[in-house]
Design a protein around this motif. Sequence first.
Motif, PDB file in Angstrom:
ATOM      1  N   PRO A 287       0.855  -1.195   0.000  1.00 46.46           N
ATOM      2  CA  PRO A 287       0.000   0.000   0.000  1.00 46.46           C
ATOM      3  C   PRO A 287       0.889   1.242   0.000  1.00 46.46           C
ATOM      4  O   PRO A 287       1.534   1.562   1.000  1.00 46.46           O
ATOM      5  CB  PRO A 287      -0.794  -0.137   1.304  1.00 46.46           C
ATOM      6  N   GLY A 288       0.917   1.942  -1.125  1.00 47.11           N
ATOM      7  CA  GLY A 288       1.855   3.050  -1.271  1.00 47.11           C
ATOM      8  C   GLY A 288       1.269   4.397  -0.942  1.00 47.11           C
ATOM      9  O   GLY A 288       1.991   5.389  -0.877  1.00 47.11           O
ATOM     10  N   LEU A 289      -0.052   4.432  -0.745  1.00 47.92           N
ATOM     11  CA  LEU A 289      -0.725   5.711  -0.523  1.00 47.92           C
ATOM     12  C   LEU A 289      -1.910   5.480   0.398  1.00 47.92           C
ATOM     13  O   LEU A 289      -2.729   4.595   0.151  1.00 47.92           O
ATOM     14  CB  LEU A 289      -1.214   6.282  -1.874  1.00 47.92           C
ATOM     15  N   LEU A 290      -1.980   6.288   1.446  1.00 49.16           N
ATOM     16  CA  LEU A 290      -3.110   6.221   2.377  1.00 49.16           C
ATOM     17  C   LEU A 290      -3.836   7.555   2.362  1.00 49.16           C
ATOM     18  O   LEU A 290      -3.220   8.605   2.591  1.00 49.16           O
ATOM     19  CB  LEU A 290      -2.609   5.889   3.785  1.00 49.16           C
ATOM     20  N   LEU A 291      -5.123   7.515   2.066  1.00 46.78           N
ATOM     21  CA  LEU A 291      -5.959   8.711   2.092  1.00 46.78           C
ATOM     22  C   LEU A 291      -6.812   8.651   3.355  1.00 46.78           C
ATOM     23  O   LEU A 291      -7.588   7.716   3.538  1.00 46.78           O
ATOM     24  CB  LEU A 291      -6.849   8.769   0.849  1.00 46.78           C
ATOM     25  N   ALA A 292      -6.643   9.645   4.216  1.00 43.49           N
ATOM     26  CA  ALA A 292      -7.331   9.627   5.508  1.00 43.49           C
ATOM     27  C   ALA A 292      -8.067  10.940   5.708  1.00 43.49           C
ATOM     28  O   ALA A 292      -7.657  11.983   5.193  1.00 43.49           O
ATOM     29  CB  ALA A 292      -6.321   9.408   6.636  1.00 43.49           C
ATOM     30  N   PRO A 293      -9.183  10.894   6.441  1.00 42.32           N
ATOM     31  CA  PRO A 293      -9.938  12.142   6.638  1.00 42.32           C
ATOM     32  C   PRO A 293      -9.147  13.127   7.505  1.00 42.32           C
ATOM     33  O   PRO A 293      -8.478  12.741   8.474  1.00 42.32           O
ATOM     34  CB  PRO A 293     -11.210  11.666   7.351  1.00 42.32           C
ATOM     35  N   ALA A 294      -9.247  14.384   7.129  1.00 34.90           N
ATOM     36  CA  ALA A 294      -8.652  15.426   7.961  1.00 34.90           C
ATOM     37  C   ALA A 294      -9.294  15.329   9.343  1.00 34.90           C
ATOM     38  O   ALA A 294     -10.478  15.027   9.477  1.00 34.90           O
ATOM     39  CB  ALA A 294      -8.909  16.794   7.335  1.00 34.90           C
ATOM     40  N   GLY A 295      -8.501  15.529  10.347  1.00 32.90           N
ATOM     41  CA  GLY A 295      -9.030  15.408  11.694  1.00 32.90           C
ATOM     42  C   GLY A 295      -8.812  14.035  12.298  1.00 32.90           C
ATOM     43  O   GLY A 295      -9.051  13.822  13.492  1.00 32.90           O
ATOM     44  N   SER A 296      -8.361  13.074  11.481  1.00 37.05           N
ATOM     45  CA  SER A 296      -8.087  11.742  12.031  1.00 37.05           C
ATOM     46  C   SER A 296      -6.704  11.670  12.651  1.00 37.05           C
ATOM     47  O   SER A 296      -6.344  10.659  13.248  1.00 37.05           O
ATOM     48  CB  SER A 296      -8.203  10.686  10.932  1.00 37.05           C
ATOM     49  N   ALA A 297      -5.934  12.752  12.485  1.00 38.33           N
ATOM     50  CA  ALA A 297      -4.551  12.792  12.999  1.00 38.33           C
ATOM     51  C   ALA A 297      -3.730  11.644  12.437  1.00 38.33           C
ATOM     52  O   ALA A 297      -2.832  11.111  13.089  1.00 38.33           O
ATOM     53  CB  ALA A 297      -4.536  12.767  14.524  1.00 38.33           C
ATOM     54  N   MET A 298      -4.044  11.268  11.198  1.00 40.36           N
ATOM     55  CA  MET A 298      -3.374  10.107  10.619  1.00 40.36           C
ATOM     56  C   MET A 298      -1.865  10.312  10.490  1.00 40.36           C
ATOM     57  O   MET A 298      -1.082   9.384  10.687  1.00 40.36           O
ATOM     58  CB  MET A 298      -3.988   9.772   9.252  1.00 40.36           C
ATOM     59  N   ILE A 299      -1.465  11.537  10.152  1.00 45.70           N
ATOM     60  CA  ILE A 299      -0.024  11.787   9.997  1.00 45.70           C
ATOM     61  C   ILE A 299       0.698  11.454  11.307  1.00 45.70           C
ATOM     62  O   ILE A 299       1.721  10.756  11.311  1.00 45.70           O
ATOM     63  CB  ILE A 299       0.229  13.270   9.607  1.00 45.70           C
ATOM     64  N   ASP A 300       0.141  11.916  12.389  1.00 46.89           N
ATOM     65  CA  ASP A 300       0.771  11.640  13.690  1.00 46.89           C
ATOM     66  C   ASP A 300       0.751  10.144  14.012  1.00 46.89           C
ATOM     67  O   ASP A 300       1.743   9.592  14.495  1.00 46.89           O
ATOM     68  CB  ASP A 300       0.041  12.402  14.805  1.00 46.89           C
ATOM     69  N   HIS A 301      -0.374   9.520  13.752  1.00 47.14           N
ATOM     70  CA  HIS A 301      -0.473   8.089  14.038  1.00 47.14           C
ATOM     71  C   HIS A 301       0.552   7.287  13.225  1.00 47.14           C
ATOM     72  O   HIS A 301       1.179   6.368  13.728  1.00 47.14           O
ATOM     73  CB  HIS A 301      -1.885   7.579  13.733  1.00 47.14           C
ATOM     74  N   VAL A 302       0.711   7.649  11.968  1.00 42.39           N
ATOM     75  CA  VAL A 302       1.650   6.912  11.119  1.00 42.39           C
ATOM     76  C   VAL A 302       3.085   7.185  11.567  1.00 42.39           C
ATOM     77  O   VAL A 302       3.924   6.281  11.602  1.00 42.39           O
ATOM     78  CB  VAL A 302       1.423   7.276   9.637  1.00 42.39           C
ATOM     79  N   ARG A 303       3.359   8.436  11.937  1.00 45.23           N
ATOM     80  CA  ARG A 303       4.698   8.765  12.428  1.00 45.23           C
ATOM     81  C   ARG A 303       5.019   7.904  13.655  1.00 45.23           C
ATOM     82  O   ARG A 303       6.085   7.284  13.730  1.00 45.23           O
ATOM     83  CB  ARG A 303       4.796  10.249  12.781  1.00 45.23           C
ATOM     84  N   ASN A 304       4.068   7.857  14.560  1.00 46.89           N
ATOM     85  CA  ASN A 304       4.290   7.066  15.775  1.00 46.89           C
ATOM     86  C   ASN A 304       4.469   5.587  15.461  1.00 46.89           C
ATOM     87  O   ASN A 304       5.339   4.921  16.027  1.00 46.89           O
ATOM     88  CB  ASN A 304       3.113   7.239  16.739  1.00 46.89           C
ATOM     89  N   ALA A 305       3.633   5.106  14.576  1.00 50.20           N
ATOM     90  CA  ALA A 305       3.703   3.674  14.248  1.00 50.20           C
ATOM     91  C   ALA A 305       5.050   3.328  13.636  1.00 50.20           C
ATOM     92  O   ALA A 305       5.664   2.308  13.980  1.00 50.20           O
ATOM     93  CB  ALA A 305       2.572   3.293  13.297  1.00 50.20           C
ATOM     94  N   LEU A 306       5.490   4.152  12.719  1.00 48.69           N
ATOM     95  CA  LEU A 306       6.771   3.854  12.067  1.00 48.69           C
ATOM     96  C   LEU A 306       7.928   3.977  13.048  1.00 48.69           C
ATOM     97  O   LEU A 306       8.840   3.138  13.076  1.00 48.69           O
ATOM     98  CB  LEU A 306       6.991   4.776  10.859  1.00 48.69           C
ATOM     99  N   ALA A 307       7.886   5.019  13.872  1.00 50.33           N
ATOM    100  CA  ALA A 307       8.970   5.222  14.848  1.00 50.33           C
ATOM    101  C   ALA A 307       9.001   4.079  15.864  1.00 50.33           C
ATOM    102  O   ALA A 307      10.067   3.625  16.286  1.00 50.33           O
ATOM    103  CB  ALA A 307       8.784   6.564  15.556  1.00 50.33           C
TER     104      ALA A 307
END
Lengths: 503, 503
Positions: A287-307
């Motif tokens: 999965p090369g691209l994730l489209l997430a609703p604004a307000g889901s804080a997905m960027i932060d969640h993904v950063r945390n998950a990867l870290a």
Amino acid sequence: MSLARSTETSGPLSFEPRSGIAVSAPPESRRDQVEATVAAARACAAHVAARPPASRAAWLSAVADAVQERSAQLCELADAETALGVPRLTGELARAAGALRFYGAVAEEGSWLDAVIDHARDGVPDLRRVNVPLGPIAVFGASNFPFGFGVLGHDTASAIASGCPVVVKAHPAHPRLSAALGELALSTLAAAGAPSGTFGLVAGFDAGAALVTHPAVRAVGFTGSQAGGVALWKLAAGRPVPIPVFAEMGTVNTAVLTRAGAGRAAEVAAGFVDSFTLGMGQFCTKPGLLLAPAGSAMIDHVRNALATRAPSGWLLTASIARAYTTGLERLLESGARTVHACAPPADGWAAPATVLEVDIAALQAGSVLLEECFGPVALVAEYADDTELDGALHALPGSLAAAVHSGGPEDPELAGLVACLAGRTGRVVVDGWPTGVALGWAQHHGGPWPATTNSSASSVGASALTRFVRPVAYQDAPDSALPEPIRELNPWGVPRRVDGVRA
Amino acid sequence: MSLARSTETSGPLSFEPRSGIAVSAPPESRRDQVEATVAAARACAAHVAARPPASRAAWLSAVADAVQERSAQLCELADAETALGVPRLTGELARAAGALRFYGAVAEEGSWLDAVIDHARDGVPDLRRVNVPLGPIAVFGASNFPFGFGVLGHDTASAIASGCPVVVKAHPAHPRLSAALGELALSTLAAAGAPSGTFGLVAGFDAGAALVTHPAVRAVGFTGSQAGGVALWKLAAGRPVPIPVFAEMGTVNTAVLTRAGAGRAAEVAAGFVDSFTLGMGQFCTKPGLLLAPAGSAMIDHVRNALATRAPSGWLLTASIARAYTTGLERLLESGARTVHACAPPADGWAAPATVLEVDIAALQAGSVLLEECFGPVALVAEYADDTELDGALHALPGSLAAAVHSGGPEDPELAGLVACLAGRTGRVVVDGWPTGVALGWAQHHGGPWPATTNSSASSVGASALTRFVRPVAYQDAPDSALPEPIRELNPWGVPRRVDGVRA
């Protein structure tokens, strides 16, 4: 990245991705060797086609047994050449052995023959149709699945199951494993009674081109990059008699999180990271691209998950490692911004697992952002509303797979998203990730261009056999002149449609 | 050959082949008209795809009724533009109406959807696969079957049956008939409830090229010449997103008389002449080459048959007439010798029905002798022994059909010849001629290159629908997000394979 080249060798090399150290690999095939291999395939084609599917199933089963008996040593060799890890490779080998048996069983079941009989009536002649094998098939395996899409992978197994001899072009990323698998196949098939020439192996770039342009080769199965697949497709189209190329190529596989699913953002982020870094991101279904609703804080969640997960490892080859570096640079130049990048190992063809974020408006048709970057990188974009989401979805090129993460079966957006993605992909996954490709009757592993060169074809699953056959109709032919599946008494016992009725 | 051009007209013309006299034809489509037609097809594609096959069958049946109600006037118009004769055209129209109903019935039966369900088990997800329509299809009909392979022919009918909107490019050989059929289809489909855009018609060379390169067009069906089919195939391959072109093209269809059948030489000669002169030789299934055993006096028999029958008539267009003259010259320059040539009518695009003989040794791969010459000409060659016969058979390019005339079911050569020809053709006919193409479940009208651009595809018969669909797999999708054919309760009642078992 270091690349130590053994000074004692002058021919082809086999590299250890963890260190870049090389050892000698089997030589490339000379032109006369390629010619002899194809000649043997051509010479046996009618014999292979005439053997009952049960015989071919027995050959494939024998190969599966032989591969599994040597699992430990084959996986050790594969690990040395791919750095994919013995546990992953052991599982892959077992699944590949299962696939060899599966395609044999599908061949025996016989539906793929599509046998149809219309008896003569009212002045209309007796007409019977059955799929017949095309003849010698050239198979180009992939670097990333040395068993599943290697010398004895899905293409080889399904082609032999369908009654076609196969000539495999060894992948330069695992030349010693390819040779070992090739020798195993040759000896096992001979012992199992397969005609000499049913399987052949060649090595080298020139050998591959010679296969695709050889008049006796009737189709090509390929798994790998866009560039490689399209090059073979063009080569085959330029022949005096063009042949089909079934190229399964890499794509950006999109996942969408719905608004109703936003509460699952942390869980989805973890799954996303696990999926896109699996095998160091070297999956065609990544999965090369994730489209997430604004307000889901997905960027932060993904950063945390990867870290937190901090996956690390090596890419398969020096050229893949170079292309990954270049690809990351191109993504960053095209407007992507780094969310998090892991520290890679120090030696060999290590690569930093990376998540990038991108403005959804930048996801335009033709953008570099929508081209596959092979390796452990993925993009995240947030959508504010339907217009933004629809805009991105309609910009997506064809893909092998896509996913929707929902708020459950009652999610009002789910059906529409599944239908939209189905128009652009070969497989739609709901509340899961595309990186697992189950083998079965219902699987489809393919998709619209540029996922493949032929969107009706699948390189995994029961329908894989039908790539290597074509229909022939027989009009008023006596039973003795007909292929077994369409003889009146159905000696192979295959499913048929007789006078319009499925039997 | 005379070509009178009406002085009052300046736009496209419709010619009367018997005289060469022209009348005004409908104008070519402007670029904006093509764009609007394709836009309408694109806009309705999802709606057409979502309609149950029974609805599409009803639309096609309504069109069939409308065509048959206007049979007399349509056949009169067709005869004026093709000179194929009202009796032949009346039969063709009736068969074309039957085909419209047949493809609807095939769509309703549902096997072509290839619906497969693998329920979840042992950690393997629920997977379901079904064929989904590709979207707008561009159809290029043929000159020689204005009904069967025209605006409302097999391609149009099978594409709509499969759930795809169609845009037809009118054939310039029958522009007025094309317009009449197009208007009939538009009004009838609208009245039958088909979404606006389900069918469209454009005219002109540029309009055709615009269709093939339009991003919204997803596949092409073509029936016609090698040059035309290959040109469209190349055009489609050069798109940013290439699309499949299902081109069914002309070939030399070979008939072989066995030694045991030599006693039937006079009867076979008569059948051969009747078959190759049918429709003035303007059949893609015309038997263009007869191989007969030396001593069968086949040359004499064929000479007598042609002289006795003395078929005469006109070719469809000025360019076909020119190409026929040139083609005859090329055959004669390549070593063919005239056995008999009939006297053609004096006016219009008349052509002499001709039999040529050729030394069998001249039938070499790549020879002009093995290229189609469209029109009422065929070659006869005699073989002295197996070596000569095998040499010729192995030189044959791919073809749509082939025939064996035998000494009966026990003929010792029959099975071997059928198998040999099956390797080079799409249909093998025993003790008959290939010019009749019955419509049914078992038919296959296609064949290896250069018969078609895709040897797995058929332009006649139940399997014609599958050209215009591609499979999509759905993983763990809830019932409400699935297409009807793979919902748990099977609302369309289509045949399916469930957990490996055909139901």
